[in-house]
Scaffold this motif. Structure first.
Motif, mmCIF file in Angstrom:
data_model
loop_
_atom_site.group_PDB
_atom_site.id
_atom_site.type_symbol
_atom_site.label_atom_id
_atom_site.label_comp_id
_atom_site.label_asym_id
_atom_site.label_seq_id
_atom_site.Cartn_x
_atom_site.Cartn_y
_atom_site.Cartn_z
ATOM 1 N N MET A 99 0.836 -1.196 0.000
ATOM 2 C CA MET A 99 0.000 0.000 0.000
ATOM 3 C C MET A 99 0.874 1.251 0.000
ATOM 4 N N LYS A 100 0.356 2.322 -0.600
ATOM 5 C CA LYS A 100 1.073 3.605 -0.570
ATOM 6 C C LYS A 100 0.551 4.415 0.605
ATOM 7 N N ILE A 101 1.473 4.795 1.510
ATOM 8 C CA ILE A 101 1.095 5.491 2.743
ATOM 9 C C ILE A 101 1.925 6.765 2.876
ATOM 10 N N ILE A 102 1.262 7.887 3.163
ATOM 11 C CA ILE A 102 1.953 9.144 3.459
ATOM 12 C C ILE A 102 1.888 9.376 4.972
ATOM 13 N N ILE A 103 3.040 9.671 5.589
ATOM 14 C CA ILE A 103 3.090 10.015 7.012
ATOM 15 C C ILE A 103 3.517 11.474 7.115
ATOM 16 N N VAL A 104 2.671 12.304 7.729
ATOM 17 C CA VAL A 104 2.997 13.730 7.911
ATOM 18 C C VAL A 104 3.481 13.927 9.339
ATOM 19 N N HIS A 113 6.849 -3.803 4.261
ATOM 20 C CA HIS A 113 6.970 -3.636 2.797
ATOM 21 C C HIS A 113 5.911 -2.741 2.166
ATOM 22 N N HIS A 114 5.504 -1.693 2.907
ATOM 23 C CA HIS A 114 4.624 -0.689 2.310
ATOM 24 C C HIS A 114 5.476 0.384 1.646
ATOM 25 N N ASP A 115 4.874 1.096 0.717
ATOM 26 C CA ASP A 115 5.544 2.192 0.003
ATOM 27 C C ASP A 115 5.293 3.476 0.815
ATOM 28 N N ILE A 116 6.324 3.947 1.523
ATOM 29 C CA ILE A 116 6.151 5.049 2.489
ATOM 30 C C ILE A 116 6.709 6.362 1.929
ATOM 31 N N MET A 117 5.900 7.423 2.058
ATOM 32 C CA MET A 117 6.328 8.788 1.718
ATOM 33 C C MET A 117 6.179 9.643 2.982
ATOM 34 N N LEU A 118 7.251 10.343 3.375
ATOM 35 C CA LEU A 118 7.235 11.186 4.568
ATOM 36 C C LEU A 118 7.109 12.654 4.179
ATOM 37 N N ILE A 119 6.393 13.427 4.985
ATOM 38 C CA ILE A 119 6.352 14.887 4.820
ATOM 39 C C ILE A 119 6.717 15.513 6.165
ATOM 40 N N ASP A 120 7.701 16.416 6.142
ATOM 41 C CA ASP A 120 8.076 17.138 7.350
ATOM 42 C C ASP A 120 8.693 18.473 6.949
ATOM 43 N N LYS A 121 8.515 19.501 7.793
ATOM 44 C CA LYS A 121 9.081 20.827 7.485
ATOM 45 C C LYS A 121 10.599 20.848 7.616
ATOM 46 N N ASN A 122 11.141 19.930 8.414
ATOM 47 C CA ASN A 122 12.580 19.921 8.711
ATOM 48 C C ASN A 122 13.337 19.037 7.721
ATOM 49 N N ALA A 123 14.162 19.661 6.874
ATOM 50 C CA ALA A 123 14.910 18.922 5.843
ATOM 51 C C ALA A 123 15.881 17.916 6.467
ATOM 52 N N GLY A 142 10.888 11.090 0.827
ATOM 53 C CA GLY A 142 10.484 12.223 1.658
ATOM 54 C C GLY A 142 10.277 13.507 0.873
ATOM 55 N N VAL A 143 9.366 14.343 1.382
ATOM 56 C CA VAL A 143 9.125 15.677 0.817
ATOM 57 C C VAL A 143 9.244 16.677 1.964
ATOM 58 N N VAL A 144 10.011 17.754 1.755
ATOM 59 C CA VAL A 144 10.144 18.793 2.771
ATOM 60 C C VAL A 144 9.045 19.830 2.551
ATOM 61 N N GLY A 145 8.256 20.102 3.599
ATOM 62 C CA GLY A 145 7.196 21.106 3.451
ATOM 63 C C GLY A 145 6.104 20.933 4.477
ATOM 64 N N ASN A 146 5.100 21.781 4.393
ATOM 65 C CA ASN A 146 3.950 21.763 5.301
ATOM 66 C C ASN A 146 2.919 20.769 4.759
#
Length: 451
Positions: A1-6, A23-33, A47-51
Motif C-alpha cells: 500500500m502507498k502510505i503518506i506520514i505527515v 513492505h509498504h511504500d512510504i512517503m514522509l512529509i516534514d518541514k525539517n529537511a 520524503g518531501v520537505v514542506g507543510n
C-alpha cells in the motif's frame, strides 16, 4: 500500500520503520529537511520537505495515488487539516493524532465531520493501559481482546514460585485454572511453547485468560495480586490527567506530584477528587513525606525518561509498590528490560500498534479482518484477533488437520460470546473471533496462519 506520514517525530518515525518493515511504500512529509534526510538515509522511504497541510505539498507527495495518510505532527489542528485536504485531494483513508483533552468528548463528531478513518490519542491509549495494570498489579503488561472479555497478561516468574520448573501442560492439572500459556521469554529468546516447554524463574510468561480466570491463576500460583488502593503519579502531563480521570470512580485514591504551580492549579480544578501536591519529585524527603513507602502503586510519568527511570528505581528501594515507568525513547530497550522498573509504558509504540492494526485490516483480502493487534514482545511476537470469514481452507476443519505455520498458536476461539480454549478437535467457524499468538510477524489475514 502507498502510505503518506505527515510529521516525523517519535510516533511518525516509529510508524515509518514498522510500516517499512511490512513492505509498504512510504512517503514522509516534514518541514525539517534534516529530519527527512536522516530518515531517508536510515530506512528505505521517500520524503518531501514542506507543510503537510498545503495542497501543493500533498500533490508533490503523490496524494492522488495514496491509500492512507497518517498525520502525526505536534499540532492537533494541523493534523485535522492535513486529513481534510487529503480526503478532498486524494479520497484516501486518513488517520489523525488528536491529543488535546478538550477534543476528547467531541472525537466522534470530529471523525464524522472530517471523514477520518481513525483518531488516535497516544496519551489516552497509554493511560488506559496503566489503568488496566492497576487492576492486575502482578502483571507487567495487559492486552485486551474481544471487547474486554479476554486478556493476555505478562508476568515475571519469581525464584520461589510454584511455576519454576513446571511444564506448560501441568498448569491445568496442578493449578485447576483455564489459562493458556502462549509465550515464554527466556533472556533474549522468545518461545511459543508446546506442552513440554518448561517455565523457569526469571522467565517472562504471557498467558491468555478471562479476567476471572486470570485472578484465579495468580491466586493458585501464589502470586500476590492485592488490589491497589493508593496510587502516586509523578508528573502532571496529559497521561497523568487521563489516568486520574479513568480512576475517578474507582476505589483507588490518587495523589499527583507536579513541579509547575500553574499546572497544579489546573489539575486541582479539573480533578476535584484528586490530591495534587506542588513539589519536585526528585526531592527524596518530599517523596518519603508524601508516603512513597506506603503507596500501593507508583507511576513515574514525567517528560524525561532518565528521571522516570531513576524515580522508579528509588520507589523500588523504598516500597513494594506496583511500578509503572513511562519511556519515550527506546534506544536501550535491553538495558531498560534488565532494570527493576515494573511495567514500562511506551506511548509511541502503543500508538504505532493501533495504527498498524488498522493498516493490516485495510490490506487484507478475504475479509478475515485483523480486529486487534498487540506486539507482546517488541518486534518479535504478536497477538492478533481475527474475525473468521467464509474461508474454505480453514472453516470447519479440526485444528489438528490444519498445516499451521511453525511458532504459531491458535490461543482462543470466541463463539457467540463463549470462550473456547482450543484443542486439536476444535474447529473455527464463520463469524467466530480467533486469537493467534506467533513469532511470525506480519500476518494480515487469517489464512496467513497456514504454511
Amino acid at each position: 500500500m502507498k502510505i503518506i506520514i505527515v510529521g516525523c517525530g517519535k510516533v511518525g518515525a516509529t510508524l515509518a520503520e514498522q510500516l517499512n518493515n511490512e513492505h509498504h511504500d512510504i512517503m514522509l512529509i516534514d518541514k525539517n529537511a534534516n529530519v527527512i534526510n536522516s530518515m531517508t538515509e536510515r530506512i528505505d522511504v521517500m520524503g518531501v520537505v514542506g507543510n503537510g497541510a498545503v495542497y501543493k505539498v500533498q500533490m508533490e507527495a503523490g496524494i492522488q495515488e495514496t491509500d492512507l495518510l497518517i498525520a502525526t505532527t505536534n499540532s492537533d489542528e494541523l493534523n485535522m487539516l492535513c486529513c481534510l485536504i487529503a480526503k478532498k485531494a486524494g479520497n484516501c483513508h486518513t488517520i489523525a493524532r488528536i491529543r488535546n483533552p478538550e477534543y476528547d468528548s467531541e472525537i466522534r463528531y470530529i471523525r464524522e465531520e472530517l471523514g477520518l478513518s481513525m483518531a488516535i490519542n497516544p496519551e489516552m491509549a497509554a493511560a488506559m493501559e496503566i489503568a488496566r495494570l492497576l487492576r492486575f498489579p502482578s502483571a507487567i503488561k495487559i492486552d485486551t481482546f474481544a471487547k474486554g472479555r479476554i486478556d493476555i497478561l505478562k508476568f515475571l516468574v519469581q525464584e520461589q514460585s510454584i511455576l519454576h520448573n513446571m511444564k506448560v501442560r501441568e498448569v491445568l492439572s496442578r493449578l485447576h485454572c483455564n489459562v493458556l500459556i502462549c509465550a515464554i521469554e527466556h533472556g533474549s529468546d522468545v518461545l511459543i511453547p508446546s506442552g513440554e516447554s518448561v517455565m523457569m524463574a526469571g522467565d517472562k510468561i504471557s498467558f491468555i485468560a478471562s479476567p476471572s480466570e486470570a485472578n484465579k491463576f495468580f491466586k493458585q500460583a501464589g502470586i500476590d495480586n492485592n488490589a491497589v488502593k493508593t496510587a502516586m503519579l509523578v508528573g502532571g502531563g496529559k497521561i497523568t490527567y487521563y489516568v486520574a480521570k479513568l480512576l475517578e470512580n474507582t476505589k483507588i485514591s490518587v495523589k499527583i506530584l507536579e513541579q509547575n504551580v500553574e499546572r497544579c492549579n489546573e489539575l486541582s480544578e479539573l480533578l476535584p477528587r484528586v490530591m495534587v501536591i506542588h513539589g519536585d519529585a526528585s526531592d527524596q524527603e518530599l517523596l518519603l513525606q508524601e508516603g512513597i513507602g506506603q503507596t500501593d502503586a507508583f507511576a513515574s510519568l514525567t517528560g524525561f525518561d532518565e528521571e522516570n527511570i531513576m524515580l522508579s528505581l528509588y520507589a523500588a528501594s523504598q516500597s513494594k509498590a506496583k511500578l509503572i515507568t513511562k519511556v519515550n525513547r527506546i534506544a536501550f530497550e535491553n538495558v531498560i528490560d534488565s532494570m527493576n522498573l515494573g511495567s514500562v509504558i511506551y506511548p509511541k509504540l502503543i500508538t504505532a500498534d493501533t495504527i498498524l492494526q488498522y493498516v493490516r485490516a485495510m490490506q487484507n483480502s478475504m475479509g478475515s479482518n485483523v480486529e486487534t493487534l498487540y506486539k507482546i514482545v517488541a518486534d518479535r511476537a504478536e497477538a492478533l484477533e481475527f474475525r473468521v470469514a467464509k474461508e474454505p481452507s480453514i472453516v470447519g476443519i479440526p485444528l489438528e488437520k490444519l498445516a499451521l505455520k511453525n511458532n504459531l498458536l491458535v490461543a482462543c476461539i470466541i463463539r457467540r460470546g463463549r470462550l473456547i480454549s482450543p484443542r486439536g478437535k476444535d474447529t473455527m467457524e464463520e463469524g467466530d473471533r480467533v486469537i493467534v499468538v506467533t513469532t511470525v510477524t506480519g500476518l494480515n489475514d487469517l489464512k496467513d496462519i497456514l504454511r
